[in-house]
Write an enzyme that holds these catalytic residues in place. Structure first.
Site, mmCIF file in Angstrom:
data_model
loop_
_atom_site.group_PDB
_atom_site.id
_atom_site.type_symbol
_atom_site.label_atom_id
_atom_site.label_comp_id
_atom_site.label_asym_id
_atom_site.label_seq_id
_atom_site.Cartn_x
_atom_site.Cartn_y
_atom_site.Cartn_z
ATOM 1 N N TYR A 222 1.001 -1.273 -0.228
ATOM 2 C CA TYR A 222 0.093 -0.297 0.249
ATOM 3 C C TYR A 222 0.868 1.224 -0.119
ATOM 4 C CZ TYR A 222 -3.674 3.354 1.026
ATOM 5 O OH TYR A 222 -4.878 4.927 1.579
ATOM 6 N N GLU A 229 2.013 6.367 -7.085
ATOM 7 C CA GLU A 229 1.201 7.386 -7.838
ATOM 8 C C GLU A 229 1.277 9.031 -7.433
ATOM 9 O OE1 GLU A 229 -2.619 5.454 -5.856
ATOM 10 O OE2 GLU A 229 -2.273 4.037 -6.484
#
Length: 298
Positions: A222, A229
């Site tokens: 994660y 991103e």
């Protein structure tokens, strides 16, 4: 508005499950169950293909990686250097903001780092196609075939689409960014586990090893995926100023869409913290000492 990706999504299981604590309802139609199993199997295979191809490329297992041309654009380190030019970092983190980071890596890691700048040329189109296929998850919710929350599903799918179509496809500078590689690795590893778990769950096979991986791998995947991103989004911002001011606006150096992406970059981090702590709480709930070794559908 894109949100950081969460390794755990509401399962793509039938809307009417036998595991419910409510009064029994009529069983899920066989055709629907077969379709959902097929969807999860195909999705697993798609992401497994991307994961495998990425690893083959990084470690040059097919002997073709070094011949792949890197797309033109800024590197991840140039992006971080631009960011850190206005932000003071601890000495331990300055290493990662250096433009010559490759030369400072151990010799066995340098080829892998170099190949990470050409990953898009090997898996870019495939990643965009497989991720776009996830739009069907929104359709499943709208048709009432699965019990996933519509808002959560839309946000999670749309944020991925934003990265593959709104960032990677529109801005060449992120295609040669090593962070694209780390993002794809995090995505593909996460989705292989997730879709495999759902497929077995639909077949009534609740394997503890898959349950454990689903609620444990997020600790690493994660933060890697979400931060990749965020920095890929940051890489698309104009180089005139890390923090746009009124002068750059008057000169037309920052467009409205640039401001939007800049705001998304800023909100990515509190979003990461919120969802990361949420996942930790979910793990304690599912894998705690008092939790059974099978997943109970809500």
């Amino acid at each position: 508005m894109p949100a950081p990706q969460v390794p755990e999504k509401p399962p793509q299981t039938p809307a009417k499950s036998k595991a419910t604590t409510q009064k029994p309802t009529k069983s899920t139609p066989l055709a629907l169950k077969v379709y959902l199993v097929a969807y999860n199997v195909i999705s697993t295979l798609g992401w497994a293909y991307i994961l495998t191809l990425t690893l083959i490329h990084l470690f040059n297992l097919d002997g073709k990686a070094d011949a792949v041309q890197a797309p033109r654009g800024k590197s991840a380190m140039s992006v971080l250097s631009r960011l850190t030019s206005t932000v003071s970092l601890p000495k331990a983190l300055r290493f990662f903001a250096s433009n010559n980071v490759q030369s400072r890596l151990p010799s066995y890691l340098q080829p892998i780092y170099r190949r990470s700048a050409t990953t898009f040329s090997r898996v870019g189109p495939q990643t965009a196609f497989v991720q776009t296929f996830a739009v069907m998850e929104i359709v499943h919710v709208l048709l009432g075939w699965v019990r996933s929350p519509l808002q959560t599903t839309v946000m999670q799918v749309s944020s991925r689409l934003f990265l593959v179509w709104g960032i990677a496809e529109q801005f060449p500078e992120v295609r040669s960014n090593p962070l694209y590689t780390s993002m794809v690795l995090a995505w593909s590893a996460t989705e292989v586990i997730r879709y495999t778990f759902y497929a077995f769950n639909l077949l009534g096979k609740n394997l503890y090893v898959l349950l454990y991986l689903r609620y444990t791998t997020f600790y690493i995947l994660y933060p890697i995926g979400a931060s990749s991103e965020a920095f890929l989004t940051y890489a698309t911002l104009p180089a005139s100023s890390p923090i746009p001011g009124w002068q750059s606006w008057l000169q037309g150096m920052w467009k409205l869409t640039d401001y939007v992406r800049g705001i998304l970059f800023l909100i990515w981090w509190p979003g990461l913290y919120v969802m990361y702590t949420y996942m930790i709480a979910q793990r304690r709930k599912v894998l705690g000492k008092s939790a059974p070794k099978t997943l109970k559908t809500n």
